[in-house]
Design an enzyme around this catalytic site. Structure first.
Site: not given
Ligand code: XMP
Length: 495
Positions: A78, A165, A167
């Protein structure tokens, strides 16, 4: 190891968690980390986190640009990707359409980070800016409907960018992408286990402390350890006694018990502000502790159980604790003139890792699975003034709650479960008479590391039983409410 550079994303700790779940050690550092320090750390890979800023803002966080020339693979996520693109000569612009939430990712190359990932897969986006033009040498590896350059790579230099993202668990194959980065791109090995951690830490502590006395860490230093237990009068019902017994029973350690109840209560007289309560308790604690430590001849080290989230939260991406929500006194709260040197063997671990470590060291289950209890104790669970009477009410309520929670086997499943005494009264009716008594709130949450938490969906019947028992057994309470807020936006504790 993997180095994570923190550009201020709310998901930073998640990145660290994901990496560690693959048994690879990682560390989060602020963007101003020195390039020589990075070289010294010699990471196998660098992850640049997301962040709330726009690359064109004057004070947007930046790290040393030479990280892209170290020959170490870099993954920008990002804002981290935008920083990389901007730094290397590409263009980042405000996106025509902000993208927040799920977006279908069209993968163009099922290799590199996308090895084993379907051509169409769900990704989680949260951005206002996006890449318009790539620097030389980069190519597009995935797109979404609104974001043409959703993923990119510079194959020769091993530089990767993901606009979404990986994660967060909403990105369906995020873990696969991170795994590909760690093992295929960076060549990491799965060596980070609590077994190896325990071995290394014990050796390290032994070396640091040698034969000097220390106030903790039995395994490494044996008889050189003295523990000081300060009873601050803000503990749960019979807690000091029970703990004393349990510690003596399970660990052959040398403990000194100091009762300082009135010192704390006097200092807290009529104090209602939560942060003032914390500061006062932290200060009185250190005074009492230091006075006791002075009695131990040759005590040079103080061991603290500081955990990684305490450290991360107190070093923000913008070079200072800009987002301190509650002051945790382990970090930065110690007196400046303190003579004892600090040993903090757990400071790079998350709570669940500490529990695995405890098991590795052979600690008793009841000690390992104690729910966390805040340093300021019941003082921050009594909203408003702390008096002996209010402490006694809350202790009795809490005792019933924990008794019930344990009886049905929820204790270990919940991250925390406790009661809060409110500063208002409400009307009730008991035996045909009007009552005007206290309200208590029950808080029970599930969580992995206290950074986020969900309110526990306890069965209504069970909650009803607890309420009944509390109102019947604790004089001074005529109403029980259940807290149904998650973190964020609420916090776990009420103060
Ligand atoms: P919050 O309320 O911030 O709490 O969601 C997160 C975790 O930290 C504990 N907590 C504290 N622990 N000193 C401590 O040692 C404090 O001042 C403090 N405040 C909150 C809380 O119980 C939860 O586990």
């Amino acid at each position: 190891m993997i180095l994570i550079i923190d550009f201020g994303s709310q998901y930073n700790q998640l990145i660290a968690r994901r990496v560690r779940e693959f048994h690879v050690y990682c560390q989060i550092d602020p963007p101003d980390i020195d390039i020589d320090h990075i070289k010294h750390l010699n990471p196998k890979g660098i992850i640049l986190s997301g962040g709330p800023s726009s690359i064109y803002e004057k004070n947007s966080p930046k790290c040393d640009e030479s990280i892209f020339n170290l020959g170490i693979p870099v993954l920008g996520i990002c804002y981290g990707m935008q920083f990389m693109i901007h730094t290397l000569g590409g263009t980042v612009k405000r996106a025509q359409k902000r993208e927040y939430g799920f977006a279908e990712l069209n993968v163009k190359e099922q290799k590199g980070l996308f090895k084993g990932v379907d051509q169409k897969t769900k990704s989680w986006m949260s951005h206002g800016d996006s890449t318009e033009k790539l620097p030389r040498g980069f190519r597009i590896t995935a797109s979404t409907k609104n974001t043409k350059i959703a993923a990119t790579v510079h194959g020769k230099k091993n530089l990767y960018g993901l606009q979404f993202h990986p994660e967060v668990h909403h990105t369906a194959r995020g873990k696969t992408m991170l795994r590909n980065f760690l093992f295929d791109v960076c060549g990491c090995k799965r060596t980070w286990t609590m077994k190896s951690f325990a071995k290394d830490s014990i050796a390290q502590i032994k070396q640091t402390i040698e034969n000097k006395k220390v106030i903790l860490i039995h395994k490494a230093v044996g008889k050189n350890l003295t523990c000081i237990f300060v009873d601050n009068g803000l503990l749960r019902k019979d807690e000091a006694e029970k703990l004393k017994k349990r510690l003596k029973q399970h660990l052959e350690i040398n403990i000194r018990f100091v009762s300082a109840k009135s010192k704390f209560l006097n200092a807290l007289f009529k104090v209602t502000d939560p942060e003032k309560k914390r500061k006062i308790i932290g200060k009185v604690f250190m005074d009492v502790f230091e006075a006791e430590a002075r009695k131990i001849k040759g005590a040079d080290f103080l061991a603290q159980g500081t955990l990684y989230p305490d450290i991360i939260e107190s070093q923000s991406a913008f070079g200072g604790p800009t987002s301190v929500i509650k002051s945790h006194h382990n970090v930065g709260g110690l007196p400046k003139n303190m003579k004892l040197k600090l040993v903090e063997p757990l400071k790079h671990l998350f709570k669940d890792e500490v529990r695995v470590l405890g098991k590795e060291l052979g600690l008793d289950e009841t000690l390992i699975w104690r729910q966390p209890f805040p340093g300021p104790g019941l003082a921050i669970r009594i909203i408003g003034e702390i008096t002996k009477k209010r402490l006694s009410i809350l202790r009795n309520v809490d005792d019933i709650l924990l008794d019930e929670i344990r009886n049905v086997g929820y204790y270990k499943k919940l991250w925390q479960s406790f009661a809060v005494l409110l500063p208002i009264k409400s009307v009730g009716v008991m035996g045909d008479s009007r009552t005007y008594e206290n309200i208590v709130a029950i808080r029970a949450v599930t969580s992995k590391d206290a950074m986020t938490a969900d309110w526990a969906k306890l069965p209504h019947k069970f909650l009803g039983n607890i309420s009944n028992r509390i109102i019947n057994e604790v004089v001074g309470v005529n109403r029980v409410v259940y807290d149904i807020s998650s973190k964020p936006p609420s916090t776990i504790e009420w103060e």
